[in-house]
Scaffold this motif. Structure first.
Motif, mmCIF file in Angstrom:
data_model
loop_
_atom_site.group_PDB
_atom_site.id
_atom_site.type_symbol
_atom_site.label_atom_id
_atom_site.label_comp_id
_atom_site.label_asym_id
_atom_site.label_seq_id
_atom_site.Cartn_x
_atom_site.Cartn_y
_atom_site.Cartn_z
ATOM 1 N N GLY A 1 0.818 -1.210 0.000
ATOM 2 C CA GLY A 1 0.000 0.000 0.000
ATOM 3 C C GLY A 1 0.851 1.258 0.000
ATOM 4 O O GLY A 1 0.537 2.245 -0.683
ATOM 5 N N ILE A 2 1.960 1.223 0.754
ATOM 6 C CA ILE A 2 2.870 2.366 0.786
ATOM 7 C C ILE A 2 3.720 2.417 -0.482
ATOM 8 O O ILE A 2 3.993 3.494 -1.025
ATOM 9 C CB ILE A 2 3.757 2.285 2.049
ATOM 10 C CG1 ILE A 2 2.881 2.311 3.300
ATOM 11 C CG2 ILE A 2 4.772 3.423 2.075
ATOM 12 C CD1 ILE A 2 3.623 2.037 4.580
ATOM 13 N N PHE B 1 -3.948 4.476 4.514
ATOM 14 C CA PHE B 1 -4.379 5.712 3.857
ATOM 15 C C PHE B 1 -3.725 6.940 4.480
ATOM 16 O O PHE B 1 -3.343 7.879 3.772
ATOM 17 C CB PHE B 1 -5.896 5.848 3.901
ATOM 18 C CG PHE B 1 -6.608 5.052 2.846
ATOM 19 C CD1 PHE B 1 -6.186 5.093 1.524
ATOM 20 C CD2 PHE B 1 -7.694 4.251 3.167
ATOM 21 C CE1 PHE B 1 -6.828 4.358 0.539
ATOM 22 C CE2 PHE B 1 -8.343 3.519 2.188
ATOM 23 C CZ PHE B 1 -7.910 3.567 0.877
ATOM 24 N N VAL B 2 -3.591 6.942 5.807
ATOM 25 C CA VAL B 2 -2.920 8.074 6.458
ATOM 26 C C VAL B 2 -1.476 8.169 6.004
ATOM 27 O O VAL B 2 -0.966 9.254 5.674
ATOM 28 C CB VAL B 2 -3.008 7.934 7.992
ATOM 29 C CG1 VAL B 2 -2.053 8.924 8.675
ATOM 30 C CG2 VAL B 2 -4.428 8.183 8.472
ATOM 31 N N VAL B 3 -0.789 7.012 5.957
ATOM 32 C CA VAL B 3 0.603 7.012 5.500
ATOM 33 C C VAL B 3 0.676 7.437 4.036
ATOM 34 O O VAL B 3 1.563 8.217 3.639
ATOM 35 C CB VAL B 3 1.233 5.621 5.702
ATOM 36 C CG1 VAL B 3 2.635 5.577 5.085
ATOM 37 C CG2 VAL B 3 1.310 5.279 7.182
ATOM 38 N N ALA C 1 -4.583 1.986 -7.062
ATOM 39 C CA ALA C 1 -3.814 2.095 -5.821
ATOM 40 C C ALA C 1 -4.737 2.204 -4.608
ATOM 41 O O ALA C 1 -4.504 1.573 -3.567
ATOM 42 C CB ALA C 1 -2.883 3.302 -5.891
ATOM 43 N N ILE C 2 -5.789 3.009 -4.722
ATOM 44 C CA ILE C 2 -6.733 3.170 -3.610
ATOM 45 C C ILE C 2 -7.526 1.880 -3.392
ATOM 46 O O ILE C 2 -7.696 1.411 -2.265
ATOM 47 C CB ILE C 2 -7.673 4.351 -3.886
ATOM 48 C CG1 ILE C 2 -6.877 5.668 -3.894
ATOM 49 C CG2 ILE C 2 -8.794 4.411 -2.850
ATOM 50 C CD1 ILE C 2 -7.669 6.881 -4.321
ATOM 51 N N LEU C 3 -7.985 1.273 -4.501
ATOM 52 C CA LEU C 3 -8.762 0.034 -4.387
ATOM 53 C C LEU C 3 -7.924 -1.101 -3.822
ATOM 54 O O LEU C 3 -8.443 -1.974 -3.114
ATOM 55 C CB LEU C 3 -9.314 -0.339 -5.766
ATOM 56 C CG LEU C 3 -10.204 -1.586 -5.833
ATOM 57 C CD1 LEU C 3 -11.445 -1.402 -4.957
ATOM 58 C CD2 LEU C 3 -10.614 -1.871 -7.279
ATOM 59 N N SER C 4 -6.618 -1.115 -4.117
ATOM 60 C CA SER C 4 -5.759 -2.209 -3.651
ATOM 61 C C SER C 4 -5.680 -2.253 -2.131
ATOM 62 O O SER C 4 -5.562 -3.336 -1.546
ATOM 63 C CB SER C 4 -4.353 -2.059 -4.247
ATOM 64 O OG SER C 4 -3.687 -0.922 -3.736
ATOM 65 N N VAL C 5 -5.737 -1.105 -1.469
ATOM 66 C CA VAL C 5 -5.711 -1.087 -0.002
ATOM 67 C C VAL C 5 -6.936 -1.812 0.549
ATOM 68 O O VAL C 5 -6.839 -2.623 1.491
ATOM 69 C CB VAL C 5 -5.653 0.361 0.514
ATOM 70 C CG1 VAL C 5 -5.686 0.386 2.037
ATOM 71 C CG2 VAL C 5 -4.402 1.061 0.008
ATOM 72 N N VAL C 6 -8.082 -1.549 -0.055
ATOM 73 C CA VAL C 6 -9.328 -2.181 0.390
ATOM 74 C C VAL C 6 -9.302 -3.679 0.122
ATOM 75 O O VAL C 6 -9.611 -4.491 1.010
ATOM 76 C CB VAL C 6 -10.533 -1.519 -0.302
ATOM 77 C CG1 VAL C 6 -11.832 -2.180 0.147
ATOM 78 C CG2 VAL C 6 -10.561 -0.021 -0.014
ATOM 79 N N THR C 7 -8.941 -4.085 -1.084
ATOM 80 C CA THR C 7 -8.961 -5.509 -1.434
ATOM 81 C C THR C 7 -7.990 -6.312 -0.588
ATOM 82 O O THR C 7 -8.319 -7.407 -0.116
ATOM 83 C CB THR C 7 -8.635 -5.705 -2.923
ATOM 84 O OG1 THR C 7 -7.378 -5.088 -3.223
ATOM 85 C CG2 THR C 7 -9.711 -5.106 -3.806
ATOM 86 N N ASN C 8 -6.797 -5.791 -0.357
ATOM 87 C CA ASN C 8 -5.817 -6.538 0.441
ATOM 88 C C ASN C 8 -6.242 -6.635 1.902
ATOM 89 O O ASN C 8 -5.994 -7.651 2.564
ATOM 90 C CB ASN C 8 -4.435 -5.894 0.328
ATOM 91 C CG ASN C 8 -3.754 -6.218 -0.985
ATOM 92 O OD1 ASN C 8 -3.513 -7.363 -1.317
ATOM 93 N ND2 ASN C 8 -3.452 -5.186 -1.760
ATOM 94 N N ALA C 9 -6.883 -5.578 2.405
ATOM 95 C CA ALA C 9 -7.402 -5.657 3.773
ATOM 96 C C ALA C 9 -8.474 -6.736 3.879
ATOM 97 O O ALA C 9 -8.495 -7.522 4.853
ATOM 98 C CB ALA C 9 -7.961 -4.302 4.196
ATOM 99 N N PHE C 10 -9.349 -6.838 2.903
ATOM 100 C CA PHE C 10 -10.395 -7.864 2.916
ATOM 101 C C PHE C 10 -9.814 -9.254 2.705
ATOM 102 O O PHE C 10 -10.324 -10.233 3.275
ATOM 103 C CB PHE C 10 -11.448 -7.554 1.846
ATOM 104 C CG PHE C 10 -12.548 -6.659 2.328
ATOM 105 C CD1 PHE C 10 -13.733 -7.189 2.825
ATOM 106 C CD2 PHE C 10 -12.403 -5.288 2.299
ATOM 107 C CE1 PHE C 10 -14.755 -6.357 3.279
ATOM 108 C CE2 PHE C 10 -13.409 -4.449 2.754
ATOM 109 C CZ PHE C 10 -14.586 -4.978 3.255
ATOM 110 N N ILE C 11 -8.771 -9.366 1.864
ATOM 111 C CA ILE C 11 -8.149 -10.681 1.648
ATOM 112 C C ILE C 11 -7.535 -11.184 2.944
ATOM 113 O O ILE C 11 -7.707 -12.349 3.323
ATOM 114 C CB ILE C 11 -7.086 -10.595 0.527
ATOM 115 C CG1 ILE C 11 -7.764 -10.464 -0.830
ATOM 116 C CG2 ILE C 11 -6.192 -11.838 0.533
ATOM 117 C CD1 ILE C 11 -6.803 -10.210 -1.973
ATOM 118 N N VAL C 12 -6.794 -10.330 3.662
ATOM 119 C CA VAL C 12 -6.192 -10.737 4.931
ATOM 120 C C VAL C 12 -7.272 -11.092 5.942
ATOM 121 O O VAL C 12 -7.145 -12.059 6.705
ATOM 122 C CB VAL C 12 -5.269 -9.624 5.472
ATOM 123 C CG1 VAL C 12 -4.768 -9.985 6.869
ATOM 124 C CG2 VAL C 12 -4.087 -9.404 4.540
ATOM 125 N N ALA C 13 -8.372 -10.332 5.948
ATOM 126 C CA ALA C 13 -9.414 -10.535 6.955
ATOM 127 C C ALA C 13 -10.295 -11.739 6.646
ATOM 128 O O ALA C 13 -10.576 -12.548 7.545
ATOM 129 C CB ALA C 13 -10.265 -9.274 7.078
#
Length: 909
Positions: free
Chosen positions: A375-376, A841-843, A727-739
């Motif tokens: 994400g970063i 997102f903050v980072v 890039a923005i969508l990837s943060v969401v998808t990876n968070a859901f994949i891990v969860a």
């Protein structure tokens, strides 16, 4: 010949050149009509047999060939009349033509028409197109220092290859101020890329009928190519690529690019971006600059991803839950419920030992770290590219190149198809336009067509899911000795789940390729139907359509496996079916090792398959086509196989050539960002592919394709916004994949909250994560057939089976309802998603804020250059006034705001 005024108040082609003809003698005599030039060079004519094979000049050896048309003579009078009128209009526009008879061509039937743009034409259209040219050597010192520059020495190309040039101050060319610019040699002042760009501007707008007012749509080389009047139109390459030119007048940048850029053995060397820009134009140059930068940044992601994979490889033997699954006394004693109706039998948990090991390679504690890191990384990549792009804009004189300049250059198709005209509010000139009602109707039809094709993708995905459900039951029945049916063959690798997943992924990949092939043509057709106003608008519309379709086409199967498969299966005795229970297609469960390993399999097959297929299409297919087309010419003497015939046998680089290159890379970018939490090796695969991709694209452009018409671009266009969206969508998808796809959160909840002992450990996690079902409560249609059960199964001894879920056991007052642990895990998953998204997102926003889009030194140099350009232009006007007054001429007030009131007053008095 009279013509209407061009768009936005510009004079038309013939009007400009009639003016140029009248003022030719006033411009130092550099304008020559066709007859005078033929007389001037008549004594220099040489026979083609004695002309160098690499010659890029007319037969006089002086006039350079800027463009070539080819055609085959036929019996159709209309085509001959079109050619005759079109060529006459080209000559009226100032271009000079020379015909190579078919008897001199290697096939004996193809005519070649060579086109040369004299100085007067080049100067006229350089003024019209606002082409920036040098007027003074840049005297601003460049204080940039590269830290530890010696480390990069092995990757640098020598100066004789890079051809470092002095930096100049530049300004838009102005024909009325010709002595203001640095002009040493008018024959070589405009580089070949600029010359062919100017010629293409003329030939794409020149009419091929006698009265242009009656048939406005009868104009442009594109229409003549479509109706078969000409077979091809292209600018020439510089000589041969495989050997140095024997013609001393040939610069042969092509040979240099091939030797130091297009060969795979140079994969570790930097790209000669300035040479690429000079030869192919800024648009192609900016693509290779972006591709090279993307590949450089992939190196860091690949290293971290490889480290995460190695961590999983090293620690897979240390995890308690994997040992429990493979243990005879733990996993060997757990009887699992059937995975399908009728054709699937009971199986023991330790039969999934192999898939558990495989899953751990990607599903471990490093997964969370890598998802956050990517994400970063995405943010750093996009921000640093903006800075790199800003520096290229300055170095390539694109700082003032805005989209509004392209608004002045309407597409010829737009000019011909729009019969209505209205006054432009800015220029106050009449211009063609498309009525709002027509535009809306076309947009609605276009949107409906795109939605229809997206629905086809969804239908095909549903079909593949149905295939998985039907085939899994069949394979489970056939493969009775698979790990899910016989514990004695634990070492086996092929399971019904794996076989189903692999074959379904392959079928899905074939469907993707077929739909892509069909949709590409549909997307071009509906974009043409919308009649975009400018080339920029056309590319943006096509980009949105193609990416939206390919996004759904390539990623929908991955989204299904990641977020839907195994999530809506119900539980034994109350399963959920696809469509209805009567179909017998029970929603499929995840692989016993988890859905993450299936997502990894899907990702590897689609991503790797696309890359391999793409490289075959890009390299092998053009090579075979060129080999076949030039097979007859290879037996002819070199003197008969001219430069234009060599290029004629190459493939045509279409206007969408670069578009497909961007699309391929952006789809790959989606794979390595949207689903990277499931496959840390994805950046490494992308890096290997891109190292090859840079050289394949370079080799293809240099050796297998005709030279593209040069065009300008100051950025990667709409692709930049698409990359930001991914890039923005990837943060969401990876968070859901891990969860939800990974087992990371359930393990952590058990570790900290549900372990019954005094010390924190994962012992007992496997039994805790499996619910119990009473076999006697199976419905008849859910029970396995008697001959499907393994030999070790004894119904009198085994009364329960286990399944993946958190439900109360039979006999409990809330039997088969979700336990409190299920809700705790769900809450933990949602909390993880919120925390991870906010942290990343903050980072991301903080990194984007502290890294400016334009480097400070570039900002300073741009401001300094603008100031000096204004100052030198002012001094030029003042000096011009002084000279005029000293010569006793009449005082003519300059039409410029740079001259001060004092100078004007002195002039007038």
């Amino acid at each position: 010949m009279s013509r209407e005024k061009g768009k936005l108040g510009e004079p038309t082609l013939i009007e400009m050149n009639e003016t140029a003809s009248q003022s030719g003698e006033e411009n130092n005599g550099f304008h020559l009509n066709s007859e005078s030039r033929s007389l001037q060079y008549g004594e220099a004519l040489v026979d083609k047999q004695h002309q160098s094979k690499d010659s890029v000049y007319f037969k006089d050896g002086v006039r350079q060939v800027d463009f070539v048309f080819s055609y085959v003579e036929d019996k159709e009078d209309r085509k001959r009349e079109r050619r005759k009128q079109y060529e006459a209009n080209l000559q009226k526009a100032g271009l000079e033509l020379e015909l190579e008879d078919k008897s001199e061509s290697e096939d004996g039937k193809t005519f070649f028409l060579k086109i040369h743009a004299p100085w007067e034409v080049l100067a006229t259209y350089a003024d019209v197109l606002k082409i920036k040219v040098p007027f003074k050597v840049n005297d601003i010192p460049d204080n940039r220092e590269i830290p530890a520059a010696w480390l990069f020495t092995p990757f640098r190309l020598p100066n004789e290859v890079m051809h470092p040039e002095p930096d100049y101050f530049t300004a838009p060319f102005n024909k009325s101020k010709i002595d203001f610019f640095l002009i040493d040699n008018k024959d070589t002042y405009f580089p070949n890329s600029t010359r062919n760009r100017i010629v293409y501007y003329i030939i794409s707008r020149c009419p091929y009928n006698k009265d242009d007012k009656l048939n406005k749509d009868k104009r442009g080389i594109k229409r003549l190519l479509n109706n078969g009047t000409y077979t091809s139109a292209f600018p020439l390459h510089d000589c041969r690529y495989w050997t140095r030119s024997r013609d001393p007048n040939c610069e042969n940048e092509r040979f240099s690019l091939y030797q130091y850029w297009a060969r795979f053995l140079r994969f570790y060397k930097e790209q000669p971006l300035n040479s690429i820009r000079r030869y192919y134009g800024e648009k192609i140059g900016i693509y290779f600059a972006w591709l090279g930068f993307y590949t450089e940044m992939l190196f860091y992601a690949a290293v971290v991803g490889l480290a995460c994979f190695i961590y999983g490889l090293v620690t897979y033997n240390k995890e308690v839950w994997t040992k429990e699954i493979c243990d005879e006394n733990v996993g060997g004693e757990i009887v699992m419920c059937p995975l399908c109706d009728k054709k699937c039998g009971y199986w023991k948990l330790n039969s999934t030992c192999n898939s558990t090991w495989q899953s751990h390679l990607f599903d471990n504690t490093a997964t969370v770290f890598f998802a956050i890191f990517m994400g970063i990384w995405v943010t750093l990549f996009l921000e640093f590219w903006k800075r790199r792009q800003a520096r290229l804009e300055y170095e390539w004189d694109l700082v003032d190149f805005e989209e509004e300049q392209q608004q002045l250059q309407l597409r010829p198709e737009y000019e011909t198809k729009c019969t209505s005209q209205r006054r432009n509010r800015i220029t106050q000139e009449m211009e063609p336009y498309l009525p709002v009602t027509s535009k809306c109707a076309r947009a609605v039809f276009s949107g409906a067509t795109v939605l229809f094709w997206i629905s086809l993708i969804i239908a095909s995905i549903i079909g593949v899911i149905a295939y998985r459900l039907a085939v899994f039951a069949a394979l489970a029945s056939v493969m009775k000795d698979s790990p899910t049916n016989n514990v004695e063959v634990v070492g086996s690798i092929i399971t019904p789940q794996l076989a189903t997943s692999v074959t379904a992924s392959c079928i899905n990949f074939v469907i993707i390729m077929v739909l892509n092939f069909l949709y590409e043509r549909v997307a071009i057709w509906i974009t043409d139907m919308e009649v975009p106003k400018t080339h920029l608008e056309y590319e943006n519309k096509l980009t949105v359509k193609m990416f939206l379709f390919q996004f759904v086409n390539y990623y929908s199967s991955c989204f299904y496996v990641a977020f839907f498969k195994g999530k809506f299966v119900g539980y034994p005795g109350k399963y959920v079916y696809m469509f209805s229970e009567s179909t017998g297609l029970r929603n499929e469960e995840c692989d016993p090792g988890g859905c993450l390993i299936e997502l990894t399999t899907q990702l590897v097959i689609v991503m790797a398959g696309k890359q391999v297929w793409g490289n075959i299409q890009e390299a092998l297919v053009p090579w075979l086509q060129n080999w076949w087309r030039s097979r007859s010419a290879r037996s002819h003497p070199e003197s008969l196989y001219s430069r234009w015939e060599q290029d004629y046998d190459l493939q045509n680089f279409s206007q969408f050539g670069l578009f497909y290159e961007y699309l391929e890379m952006v789809i790959q970018f989606g794979f390595i960002t949207l689903f990277v939490a499931s496959f840390p090796l994805a950046p490494l695969l992308a890096l290997i592919n891109n190292i090859l991709e840079v050289r394949v694209d370079a080799w293809k452009l240099t050796t297998q394709f005709r030279r593209p018409v040069a065009s300008k671009a100051h950025s990667i266009g709409a692709w930049e916004e698409i990359l930001n969206m991914i890039a923005i969508l990837s943060v969401v998808t990876n968070a859901f994949i891990v969860a939800f796809t990974s087992d990371m959160i359930p393990r952590l909840v058990y570790f900290y909250s549900y372990y019954p002992g005094t010390e924190l450990t994962m012992q007992g996690y496997i039994s805790n994560s499996l619910s119990i079902f009473n076999i006697s409560q199976f419905k008849d249609n859910n029970k396995p057939d008697p001959d499907e059960n393994p030999a070790w199964f004894n119904s009198s001894m085994i009364t329960t089976c286990r399944y993946r879920d958190y439900r109360y056991p039979p006999g409990h007052e809330y039997q088969y309802l979700h336990t409190m642990q299920f809700w705790h895990i769900l809450a933990a998953k949602m909390a993880f998603i919120i925390i991870m998204e906010h942290v990343v997102f903050v980072v991301k926003f903080f990194v984007a804020w502290i890294i400016p889009d334009v480097p400070s030194d570039v900002k300073a140099r741009v401001k300094r250059e603008r100031y000096l350009v204004q100052e030198y232009m002012h001094n030029y006007e003042v000096e011009k006034l002084k000279i005029q007054l000293q010569n006793g001429g009449d005082c003519i007030c300059p039409q410029t705001a740079n001259v001060t009131h004092e100078v004007l007053s002195e002039c007038l008095t």
